[in-house]
Design a protein around this motif. Structure first.
Motif, PDB file in Angstrom:
ATOM      1  N   ARG A 157       0.875  -1.166   0.000  1.00 58.29           N
ATOM      2  CA  ARG A 157       0.000   0.000   0.000  1.00 58.29           C
ATOM      3  C   ARG A 157       0.917   1.222   0.000  1.00 58.29           C
ATOM      4  O   ARG A 157       1.698   1.428   0.924  1.00 58.29           O
ATOM      5  CB  ARG A 157      -0.877  -0.009   1.241  1.00 58.29           C
ATOM      6  N   ILE A 158       0.837   2.040  -1.044  1.00 52.95           N
ATOM      7  CA  ILE A 158       1.725   3.201  -1.193  1.00 52.95           C
ATOM      8  C   ILE A 158       0.945   4.465  -0.847  1.00 52.95           C
ATOM      9  O   ILE A 158      -0.101   4.754  -1.458  1.00 52.95           O
ATOM     10  CB  ILE A 158       2.298   3.286  -2.617  1.00 52.95           C
ATOM     11  N   ILE A 159       1.428   5.194   0.134  1.00 52.76           N
ATOM     12  CA  ILE A 159       0.756   6.400   0.615  1.00 52.76           C
ATOM     13  C   ILE A 159       1.723   7.577   0.507  1.00 52.76           C
ATOM     14  O   ILE A 159       2.834   7.530   1.047  1.00 52.76           O
ATOM     15  CB  ILE A 159       0.294   6.245   2.073  1.00 52.76           C
ATOM     16  N   ALA A 160       1.304   8.621  -0.192  1.00 57.47           N
ATOM     17  CA  ALA A 160       2.086   9.855  -0.255  1.00 57.47           C
ATOM     18  C   ALA A 160       1.637  10.770   0.875  1.00 57.47           C
ATOM     19  O   ALA A 160       0.435  11.031   1.037  1.00 57.47           O
ATOM     20  CB  ALA A 160       1.892  10.543  -1.598  1.00 57.47           C
ATOM     21  N   ILE A 161       2.580  11.240   1.664  1.00 56.29           N
ATOM     22  CA  ILE A 161       2.280  12.160   2.769  1.00 56.29           C
ATOM     23  C   ILE A 161       2.674  13.550   2.293  1.00 56.29           C
ATOM     24  O   ILE A 161       3.858  13.855   2.109  1.00 56.29           O
ATOM     25  CB  ILE A 161       3.037  11.751   4.039  1.00 56.29           C
ATOM     26  N   THR A 162       1.675  14.390   2.062  1.00 51.64           N
ATOM     27  CA  THR A 162       1.963  15.652   1.385  1.00 51.64           C
ATOM     28  C   THR A 162       1.064  16.785   1.837  1.00 51.64           C
ATOM     29  O   THR A 162      -0.085  16.580   2.225  1.00 51.64           O
ATOM     30  CB  THR A 162       1.847  15.475  -0.145  1.00 51.64           C
ATOM     31  N   HIS A 217      -1.133   4.958  -4.060  1.00 48.44           N
ATOM     32  CA  HIS A 217      -2.544   4.584  -4.058  1.00 48.44           C
ATOM     33  C   HIS A 217      -3.400   5.664  -3.404  1.00 48.44           C
ATOM     34  O   HIS A 217      -4.566   5.832  -3.755  1.00 48.44           O
ATOM     35  CB  HIS A 217      -2.748   3.275  -3.289  1.00 48.44           C
ATOM     36  N   ALA A 218      -2.819   6.358  -2.428  1.00 46.68           N
ATOM     37  CA  ALA A 218      -3.609   7.304  -1.653  1.00 46.68           C
ATOM     38  C   ALA A 218      -2.725   8.399  -1.073  1.00 46.68           C
ATOM     39  O   ALA A 218      -1.502   8.255  -0.973  1.00 46.68           O
ATOM     40  CB  ALA A 218      -4.347   6.573  -0.534  1.00 46.68           C
ATOM     41  N   ILE A 250      -7.953   9.930  -1.620  1.00 51.91           N
ATOM     42  CA  ILE A 250      -7.487  10.599  -0.414  1.00 51.91           C
ATOM     43  C   ILE A 250      -7.565   9.610   0.740  1.00 51.91           C
ATOM     44  O   ILE A 250      -8.645   9.112   1.066  1.00 51.91           O
ATOM     45  CB  ILE A 250      -8.335  11.845  -0.084  1.00 51.91           C
ATOM     46  N   GLU A 251      -6.435   9.266   1.322  1.00 48.40           N
ATOM     47  CA  GLU A 251      -6.418   8.384   2.496  1.00 48.40           C
ATOM     48  C   GLU A 251      -7.101   9.074   3.663  1.00 48.40           C
ATOM     49  O   GLU A 251      -7.864   8.461   4.415  1.00 48.40           O
ATOM     50  CB  GLU A 251      -4.978   8.029   2.862  1.00 48.40           C
ATOM     51  N   GLY A 252      -6.810  10.351   3.810  1.00 47.03           N
ATOM     52  CA  GLY A 252      -7.428  11.110   4.886  1.00 47.03           C
ATOM     53  C   GLY A 252      -6.626  12.354   5.196  1.00 47.03           C
ATOM     54  O   GLY A 252      -5.524  12.575   4.671  1.00 47.03           O
ATOM     55  N   VAL A 253      -7.207  13.174   6.039  1.00 47.41           N
ATOM     56  CA  VAL A 253      -6.552  14.380   6.552  1.00 47.41           C
ATOM     57  C   VAL A 253      -6.361  14.179   8.042  1.00 47.41           C
ATOM     58  O   VAL A 253      -7.315  13.820   8.756  1.00 47.41           O
ATOM     59  CB  VAL A 253      -7.423  15.631   6.279  1.00 47.41           C
TER      60      VAL A 253
END
Length: 266
Positions: free
Chosen positions: A8-13, A148-149, A184-187
Motif C-alpha cells: 500500500r503506497i501512501i504519499a504524505i503531502t 494509491h492514496a 485521499i487516504e485522509g486528513v
C-alpha cells in the motif's frame, strides 16, 4: 526479500511547510512497523529530514532517491536499514532540488517514481510511505502518480484550510490524467492542543468542510515529537509512552482498520 506483496503506497503531502509532514512519515512508519507491518519510507524532500530523523547521515547516502529518479538506480541499492525493526528508508539529499529543471522536458517525467517502485524490492513491503517536499513540484506529482492514496497532515492553526483546495485540485488532475485509482487516504490534524479554542475551531471547520476525510486521530503538540529527530530516532523509540507516540500508534491502527474494512466483501 522472499515474500512478495502488493504494498500500500501512501504519499504524505501538503504544500505548506511546517505542518508535521516528515514527523508523520517517520512516526507513522515506526508505528506500522511496531504493529508488525514491513515499511519503507521513500524520502523525496530535498531537505532529507526524514532520512536524518531515521539515522542515515549525509555521508552515508551514497545512493539516494536522486539516483533512483535521475540515474535509474535500482531501489535495492538505495534502501537503508534503520534502527527500527521492519522499517527501512530510501534517503534523499539536496541534489533532488534540481529535479524540476533537470527532468522538466523528459517525456516520462511524472512516471519515474512509479516505475522505480514497481520492482520486487518494493513488493517486499506492506506499506511504502512517500515523504514529499512542501510544494506541488514535479517531485510531488511523481509521488501522486506512484501512490494509491494521499495522507494530508493539517496543522491546527488559523488559515489551515487555505491552500488545501489547490492540493485537492492537483489530486483530481493526477487522477484524471495519470493515476485513476488515486484517492485521499485522509486528513490528519497535527499540532493539536485540545485546550486551545483555535484548535477546536479548526477541527470543526475541517470536519464541516471535508467530512469523513478527516481522521478521528489527532496528533497533539508534544515536545517529545520535536526532540526525537535530534537523536535520529522516531518518537516511538525515543519515548514510546509520550502523548505524541501514542497518537501515532492510534493513527496507524486507524489506517489499518480502514484498509481492512475496504478489503471486506460487499
Amino acid at each position: 526479500m522472499s515474500d512478495l506483496k502488493t504494498p500500500r503506497i501512501i504519499a504524505i503531502t501538503n504544500q505548506k511547510g511546517g505542518v508535521g509532514k516528515t514527523t508523520t512519515a517517520i512516526n507513522l512508519g515506526a508505528a506500522l512497523a511496531e504493529l508488525g507491518e514491513t515499511v519503507l519510507i521513500v524520502d523525496i524532500d530535498p531537505q532529507g529530514n526524514a532520512s536524518t530523523g531515521l539515522g542515515v547521515s549525509v555521508r552515508d547516502r551514497d545512493q539516494t532517491t536522486y539516483d533512483l529518479l535521475h540515474e535509474d538506480a535500482p531501489l535495492a541499492r538505495v534502501v537503508h536499514k534503520t534502527g527500527v525493526e521492519r522499517l527501512d528508508v530510501a534517503p534523499a539529499t539536496t541534489d533532488l532540488s534540481s529535479t524540476d529543471v533537470a527532468l522538466g522536458t523528459q517525456e516520462n517525467r511524472v512516471f519515474l517514481l512509479r516505475d522505480a517502485l514497481s520492482t520486487d524490492t518494493a513488493r517486499g513491503y506492506d506499506y511504502i510511505l512517500i515523504d514529499c517536499p512542501p510544494s506541488l513540484s514535479l517531485l510531488t506529482v511523481n509521488a501522486l502518480v506512484a501512490c494509491h492514496a494521499v495522507l494530508v497532515p493539517l496543522q491546527a492553526e488559523f488559515f489551515a484550510l487555505e491552500g488545501l483546495s489547490q492540493l485537492m485540485l492537483t489530486v483530481r488532475d493526477v487522477r484524471e490524467t495519470a493515476n485513476p485509482g488515486l484517492r485521499i487516504e485522509g486528513v490528519v490534524l497535527t499540532m493539536y492542543d485540545q485546550r486551545n479554542n483555535l484548535s477546536q475551531q479548526v477541527e470543526a471547520d475541517a470536519r464541516a468542510t471535508l467530512g469523513d476525510l478527516v481522521l478521528h486521530t489527532r496528533i497533539p503538540r508534544n515536545v517529545r515529537l520535536s526532540e526525537a529527530p535530534s537523536y535520529a530516532l522516531p518518537a516511538l523509540i525515543y519515548d514510546p509512552l509520550s502523548k505524541g507516540s501514542l497518537a501515532y500508534m492510534d493513527l496507524a491502527k486507524e489506517i489499518l482498520a480502514r484498509h481492512a474494512k475496504r478489503k471486506e466483501p460487499a
